[in-house]
Every structure is written in C-alpha cells, then in structure tokens.
Design a protein around this motif. Sequence first.
Motif, PDB file in Angstrom:
ATOM      1  N   PRO A 123      67.706   2.184 -62.199  1.00  0.00           N
ATOM      2  CA  PRO A 123      67.248   3.085 -63.260  1.00  0.00           C
ATOM      3  C   PRO A 123      67.069   4.510 -62.768  1.00  0.00           C
ATOM      4  O   PRO A 123      66.986   4.770 -61.560  1.00  0.00           O
ATOM      5  CB  PRO A 123      65.908   2.474 -63.681  1.00  0.00           C
ATOM      6  CG  PRO A 123      65.452   1.685 -62.507  1.00  0.00           C
ATOM      7  CD  PRO A 123      66.696   1.185 -61.843  1.00  0.00           C
ATOM      8  N   VAL A 124      66.987   5.431 -63.721  1.00  0.00           N
ATOM      9  CA  VAL A 124      66.789   6.842 -63.395  1.00  0.00           C
ATOM     10  C   VAL A 124      65.507   7.008 -62.595  1.00  0.00           C
ATOM     11  O   VAL A 124      64.465   6.430 -62.914  1.00  0.00           O
ATOM     12  CB  VAL A 124      66.721   7.675 -64.685  1.00  0.00           C
ATOM     13  CG1 VAL A 124      66.371   9.124 -64.353  1.00  0.00           C
ATOM     14  CG2 VAL A 124      68.045   7.615 -65.422  1.00  0.00           C
ATOM     15  N   GLY A 125      65.599   7.776 -61.522  1.00  0.00           N
ATOM     16  CA  GLY A 125      64.457   8.023 -60.657  1.00  0.00           C
ATOM     17  C   GLY A 125      64.503   7.243 -59.359  1.00  0.00           C
ATOM     18  O   GLY A 125      63.707   7.507 -58.439  1.00  0.00           O
ATOM     19  N   THR A 126      65.441   6.299 -59.252  1.00  0.00           N
ATOM     20  CA  THR A 126      65.522   5.483 -58.039  1.00  0.00           C
ATOM     21  C   THR A 126      65.940   6.317 -56.831  1.00  0.00           C
ATOM     22  O   THR A 126      65.445   6.108 -55.712  1.00  0.00           O
ATOM     23  CB  THR A 126      66.495   4.311 -58.236  1.00  0.00           C
ATOM     24  OG1 THR A 126      66.061   3.522 -59.335  1.00  0.00           O
ATOM     25  CG2 THR A 126      66.563   3.438 -56.988  1.00  0.00           C
ATOM     26  N   GLY A 127      66.835   7.265 -57.043  1.00  0.00           N
ATOM     27  CA  GLY A 127      67.277   8.114 -55.933  1.00  0.00           C
ATOM     28  C   GLY A 127      66.109   8.808 -55.259  1.00  0.00           C
ATOM     29  O   GLY A 127      66.043   8.897 -54.022  1.00  0.00           O
ATOM     30  N   VAL A 150      70.783  11.644 -50.267  1.00  0.00           N
ATOM     31  CA  VAL A 150      70.857  10.473 -51.149  1.00  0.00           C
ATOM     32  C   VAL A 150      71.847  10.769 -52.269  1.00  0.00           C
ATOM     33  O   VAL A 150      71.785  11.823 -52.918  1.00  0.00           O
ATOM     34  CB  VAL A 150      69.480  10.122 -51.731  1.00  0.00           C
ATOM     35  CG1 VAL A 150      69.595   8.958 -52.718  1.00  0.00           C
ATOM     36  CG2 VAL A 150      68.508   9.771 -50.609  1.00  0.00           C
ATOM     37  N   VAL A 151      72.748   9.835 -52.478  1.00  0.00           N
ATOM     38  CA  VAL A 151      73.809   9.979 -53.477  1.00  0.00           C
ATOM     39  C   VAL A 151      73.767   8.779 -54.420  1.00  0.00           C
ATOM     40  O   VAL A 151      73.479   7.658 -54.000  1.00  0.00           O
ATOM     41  CB  VAL A 151      75.194  10.046 -52.782  1.00  0.00           C
ATOM     42  CG1 VAL A 151      76.330   9.972 -53.798  1.00  0.00           C
ATOM     43  CG2 VAL A 151      75.305  11.299 -51.932  1.00  0.00           C
ATOM     44  N   SER A 152      74.046   9.007 -55.695  1.00  0.00           N
ATOM     45  CA  SER A 152      74.227   7.906 -56.648  1.00  0.00           C
ATOM     46  C   SER A 152      75.719   7.767 -56.941  1.00  0.00           C
ATOM     47  O   SER A 152      76.364   8.724 -57.358  1.00  0.00           O
ATOM     48  CB  SER A 152      73.476   8.171 -57.950  1.00  0.00           C
ATOM     49  OG  SER A 152      73.734   7.136 -58.894  1.00  0.00           O
ATOM     50  N   ARG A 168      92.123   1.318 -58.611  1.00  0.00           N
ATOM     51  CA  ARG A 168      92.713   2.188 -59.640  1.00  0.00           C
ATOM     52  C   ARG A 168      91.640   2.547 -60.670  1.00  0.00           C
ATOM     53  O   ARG A 168      91.725   2.161 -61.835  1.00  0.00           O
ATOM     54  CB  ARG A 168      93.901   1.505 -60.304  1.00  0.00           C
ATOM     55  CG  ARG A 168      95.076   1.292 -59.355  1.00  0.00           C
ATOM     56  CD  ARG A 168      96.224   0.572 -60.055  1.00  0.00           C
ATOM     57  NE  ARG A 168      97.376   0.443 -59.190  1.00  0.00           N
ATOM     58  CZ  ARG A 168      97.520  -0.490 -58.255  1.00  0.00           C
ATOM     59  NH1 ARG A 168      96.559  -1.393 -58.084  1.00  0.00           N
ATOM     60  NH2 ARG A 168      98.600  -0.545 -57.491  1.00  0.00           N
ATOM     61  N   PRO A 169      90.647   3.291 -60.257  1.00  0.00           N
ATOM     62  CA  PRO A 169      89.515   3.572 -61.150  1.00  0.00           C
ATOM     63  C   PRO A 169      89.875   4.555 -62.250  1.00  0.00           C
ATOM     64  O   PRO A 169      90.737   5.420 -62.076  1.00  0.00           O
ATOM     65  CB  PRO A 169      88.481   4.189 -60.200  1.00  0.00           C
ATOM     66  CG  PRO A 169      89.305   4.852 -59.145  1.00  0.00           C
ATOM     67  CD  PRO A 169      90.501   3.964 -58.953  1.00  0.00           C
ATOM     68  N   ASP A 170      89.221   4.394 -63.407  1.00  0.00           N
ATOM     69  CA  ASP A 170      89.417   5.402 -64.451  1.00  0.00           C
ATOM     70  C   ASP A 170      88.472   6.585 -64.247  1.00  0.00           C
ATOM     71  O   ASP A 170      88.715   7.673 -64.748  1.00  0.00           O
ATOM     72  CB  ASP A 170      89.239   4.799 -65.847  1.00  0.00           C
ATOM     73  CG  ASP A 170      88.004   3.932 -65.960  1.00  0.00           C
ATOM     74  OD1 ASP A 170      87.087   4.107 -65.151  1.00  0.00           O
ATOM     75  OD2 ASP A 170      87.972   3.066 -66.858  1.00  0.00           O
ATOM     76  N   ARG A 171      87.367   6.365 -63.505  1.00  0.00           N
ATOM     77  CA  ARG A 171      86.491   7.470 -63.116  1.00  0.00           C
ATOM     78  C   ARG A 171      85.674   7.055 -61.907  1.00  0.00           C
ATOM     79  O   ARG A 171      85.419   5.870 -61.678  1.00  0.00           O
ATOM     80  CB  ARG A 171      85.584   7.921 -64.264  1.00  0.00           C
ATOM     81  CG  ARG A 171      84.338   7.083 -64.523  1.00  0.00           C
ATOM     82  CD  ARG A 171      84.659   5.815 -65.232  1.00  0.00           C
ATOM     83  NE  ARG A 171      83.527   5.299 -65.981  1.00  0.00           N
ATOM     84  CZ  ARG A 171      83.471   4.063 -66.435  1.00  0.00           C
ATOM     85  NH1 ARG A 171      84.468   3.217 -66.217  1.00  0.00           N
ATOM     86  NH2 ARG A 171      82.449   3.648 -67.119  1.00  0.00           N
ATOM     87  N   ILE A 172      85.286   8.049 -61.116  1.00  0.00           N
ATOM     88  CA  ILE A 172      84.400   7.850 -59.968  1.00  0.00           C
ATOM     89  C   ILE A 172      83.243   8.812 -60.161  1.00  0.00           C
ATOM     90  O   ILE A 172      83.415  10.029 -60.133  1.00  0.00           O
ATOM     91  CB  ILE A 172      85.119   8.143 -58.636  1.00  0.00           C
ATOM     92  CG1 ILE A 172      86.322   7.211 -58.461  1.00  0.00           C
ATOM     93  CG2 ILE A 172      84.153   7.995 -57.463  1.00  0.00           C
ATOM     94  CD1 ILE A 172      87.266   7.642 -57.347  1.00  0.00           C
ATOM     95  N   VAL A 173      82.068   8.254 -60.391  1.00  0.00           N
ATOM     96  CA  VAL A 173      80.886   9.079 -60.647  1.00  0.00           C
ATOM     97  C   VAL A 173      80.105   9.253 -59.347  1.00  0.00           C
ATOM     98  O   VAL A 173      79.740   8.279 -58.690  1.00  0.00           O
ATOM     99  CB  VAL A 173      79.995   8.428 -61.720  1.00  0.00           C
ATOM    100  CG1 VAL A 173      78.686   9.195 -61.876  1.00  0.00           C
ATOM    101  CG2 VAL A 173      80.733   8.375 -63.056  1.00  0.00           C
ATOM    102  N   ILE A 174      79.855  10.510 -58.987  1.00  0.00           N
ATOM    103  CA  ILE A 174      79.103  10.822 -57.776  1.00  0.00           C
ATOM    104  C   ILE A 174      77.974  11.773 -58.147  1.00  0.00           C
ATOM    105  O   ILE A 174      78.203  12.908 -58.558  1.00  0.00           O
ATOM    106  CB  ILE A 174      80.003  11.462 -56.707  1.00  0.00           C
ATOM    107  CG1 ILE A 174      81.118  10.497 -56.297  1.00  0.00           C
ATOM    108  CG2 ILE A 174      79.178  11.870 -55.492  1.00  0.00           C
ATOM    109  CD1 ILE A 174      82.132  11.096 -55.340  1.00  0.00           C
ATOM    110  N   ASP A 207      74.374  15.447 -61.261  1.00  0.00           N
ATOM    111  CA  ASP A 207      73.114  15.230 -60.554  1.00  0.00           C
ATOM    112  C   ASP A 207      72.829  13.735 -60.440  1.00  0.00           C
ATOM    113  O   ASP A 207      73.424  12.913 -61.133  1.00  0.00           O
ATOM    114  CB  ASP A 207      71.969  15.935 -61.272  1.00  0.00           C
ATOM    115  CG  ASP A 207      71.789  15.430 -62.696  1.00  0.00           C
ATOM    116  OD1 ASP A 207      70.961  14.530 -62.900  1.00  0.00           O
ATOM    117  OD2 ASP A 207      72.510  15.921 -63.587  1.00  0.00           O
ATOM    118  N   VAL A 208      71.908  13.370 -59.553  1.00  0.00           N
ATOM    119  CA  VAL A 208      71.630  11.965 -59.270  1.00  0.00           C
ATOM    120  C   VAL A 208      71.133  11.225 -60.511  1.00  0.00           C
ATOM    121  O   VAL A 208      71.587  10.122 -60.820  1.00  0.00           O
ATOM    122  CB  VAL A 208      70.602  11.842 -58.118  1.00  0.00           C
ATOM    123  CG1 VAL A 208      70.152  10.384 -57.952  1.00  0.00           C
ATOM    124  CG2 VAL A 208      71.194  12.355 -56.817  1.00  0.00           C
TER     125      VAL A 208
END
Length: 483
Positions: A123-127, A150-152, A168-174, A207-208
């Motif tokens: 969940p949001v805030g874990t980073g 720390v990266v999400s 073969r990803p359709d997106r990579i979220v960093i 952002d994370v």
Amino acid sequence: MKITIIGSGYVGLVTGTCLAELGNDVLCLDLDATKIEMLNAGEVPIYEPGLKELIARNHAAGRLRFTSDIETSVSFGDIQFIAVGTPPDEDGSADLRYVLSAARNIGRYMTTPKVVVDKSTVPVGTGAKVRDCIAAQLQERGLPALDFAVVSNPEFLKEGAAIEDFMRPDRIVIGTEPGVSGQKAWEIMRSLYAPFTRNHDRILNMDVASAEFTKYAANAMLATRISFMNELANLAEVVGADIELVRQGIGSDPRIGYSFLYAGTGYGGSCFPKDVQALERTAAEYGQTSRILAAVEAVNQDQKRVLVQKIVKHYGEDLTGLTFALWGLAFKPNTDDMRAAPSRVIIKELVQRGARVQAFDPVAMEEAKKAVQSDLVSEPRAINRVRFMPTQETALEGTDALVVVTEWKSFRSLDFKAIKESLRCPVIFDGRNLYPPEELKAAGIDYYPIGRSTILTQATSASEELMSVTSKSHARIYTGTTD
C-alpha cells in the motif's frame, strides 16, 4: 548487474530468473531451507509454463543461484529486490511484516550503497516505512551516512503468462524518491530495464507513492470489470439476453475492449481478492468510503455460488445420492494456484448438501487436495465425498452431471455424444461458457451456462427415463419436488 531477490515465491522466482536470462548475476534468497534445496536440485515449487526450463538454463550457466543465508544475500546485490508475500491481515489490510523484516535485514548487513526495490504489492506509504527500517538499523550500527535509495517497481504478471509478461512488458513502472540518491537509483533502474526499451520506451517514472498506488489501481480496475460483467450476466439471464453476444457488442467499442469481460464463476488467486480488500482498507484509513470496491468484492463472493444455485434449481437442495464430475480446480488455467479459487466454494457447498464430487485439474491436483482438506477439516465425512481423479475422462465415470469451473484448453473441444454416454443424467453446468448451446441441445444434453437464458433447457428424455427407474426418494432429488 549483481541483483539479490529477497523471497523466492512466485514473483521473486519469475523476476530473478528473467533478469538472469538477460545476463545479470542473480542470487535468490528464501528463509525456507527446504525450498532452497529444492531449487538447487532443479525442482520448482510452483507451476508456471516455461519457468522450470528457464531456471535450469540460468542455474547451469551460473547466472542464477539460491541461498537461505541473509548476510550473503545482502552483501551480494547492488540492487536488492524485496519480493516477499503481503498476505491480507484480519482486517483486510496488507500484512507488511515480511517486507519490513527484509528491510531491517538489509540495514543490518549492508556495507556498501544499495538500491532497495519494493517488488511486492504494497500500500501507499510502504516505501517510507522501508526507508525508516533501513535507516534505523544503520543508525544502530553507527553508519548513518551509508547511502541507499528506495524504489517502487510493482509487478504486473499474470499467472500462466508471467514469463511473457516480464520479458515483453506493456509498461514498467518505476517510482523513485526526490534528491540525488533518487536520481542515481532512477539511472540504475533505467539501465537494468534498458533491454526492454529497444523498440519503444515502456518505462514510466513517477514518485514512490504513485507507483505503489498504480499496482492496486490496476488490479482493482480488472476485478471491477470481472464483477461488472458477472452482475450483467445474472441480469441478462433473467431478462432473456445472451451475455456472450452482449460481450461482443460492448467489447468492439475501442473505449471498452474485450479484456476481462468474460462472465464466469468469479475471480480468485493471490492478487485480486487481497488487493481489492487492501485498497478498501487504505481508503478507510484515510476516511474515505470505497463503495465501488465493496460492491466488486460482494459481487465476486456471490458469483462463486452461482453454479451451485443452478445445480440446486435443477435437482433441489438435497443432493444426497448424486455424484458430480468437476473439471478445473485452479482459479485460472496454466497455474496450480488454489488461493480463493471458486472451485473450493463449489466443492464445499456440494458435499455439504450430501453430494459426491469427482474432481480433475491438469496441474493443480496436489494443491487442490491440500486446499479442500483445509476447507473441510472440521467435516471429515464431507472430505470422504471428494475424490481426485487421474484424468478428465475418469472424473466422468459413474457421475450424474458435469460441472466445468476452469477454462483449461483440454476442456474446450468435447465429444458430446461420449459425454452423454458417460453421464447418468446428461447435464452440464458450465461456469465459463465454453460450449456452443446449439450443439448441446442437439446432443440431448441439458446445459446451464452463465448469463445465457435462451438455452436453459428442461430435463431431457434421458433424464426422464432415469427418473422413472429410480426410487421415489431419489426422484425427488432430481426434480426438487416433495410429497
């Protein structure tokens, strides 16, 4: 690059193996020593098409190794992927004990700068919590200046197609933190995923918190589509519409598309159920009411019982004396995952009504046995009414009807004449709308799909003939009538 994967479960194994396939040096950690021994011996504790072969190739090449030694794993990787489980807590929130334990171990043993990547669904805030855990350990050791970021980097893997999704990803979220450390981490992660961007850039930097939220939002959206179509299917059935035709009609709209619009027995697995609940819980923590998510979950729970309701409508509440062939146990094809599988609800409700079940799944038999035993642990008599058969054909022997729960390919093309001859009373309850209604009607088989009212049939002549030679009490089971 040198990479440590913390957690050798589904996400960890797929991530580590695929990164090794790209030429990285990967060490996978798991605290379960038995699992590590199994992996080092060439065995894989989960089923995922192609994974075992890929692990074997990279293990033999020395690019993929496994350990249960925490200090070794922290020392090894410049990038530390946290890919441990986040099971639902009693209140539905994500249990972060394993994520935070991994973070503390990194802080306890790191001696060089690290990029710490949250791959687990959190969940949001874990980073921020991960950062605090690592920083506290470094402070304890007198190394507060030791650099880390720390990266999400949430995963978007579909069970049964995970390797294809990763490669073969359709997106990579960093998701990265602000400042110099965050910028360095972004450059490292971008370099790691560079092989996936040769045709076009699939990387989304944010952002994370936004990255953490994206994962939950994606799963909640897909779960919503499934529950929405299931609710429409139940309505279509009573108003006289065919949900399969409706699906084609709305799916052809490019704003809607066809994905996740198939009516069925509800969703299961490790992701959708817990992620919808966790997002609901997050909303509650911030004083928000998630009415749509609550409805999505409620519809899904009800949908798992729809086939049972059709069976009861056909035979009556008391199913004593009836035996059902059940095809498909895993929550979806190409996996052995039994977590929240609709088959578990269906089996439990059938045997509690006195029925016997002969079940088959191409892959999930061992996991299914454990799951069903767990579900019926307090009902030993009910457990004895479930048999796990070696083939889909043997599952039909001596049964009254066929119940199809999971859409494995081997269930799609059937000899309906042979099916009719195998069943004492030729009835098919189809939880995935696999079969052409007109063919079943022509074959003299009663057919109960999901959301297709025009092909709900009455008892066939074979059913009537069988009823005429059974006892009066048994006849009541078939007709649902009473004296």
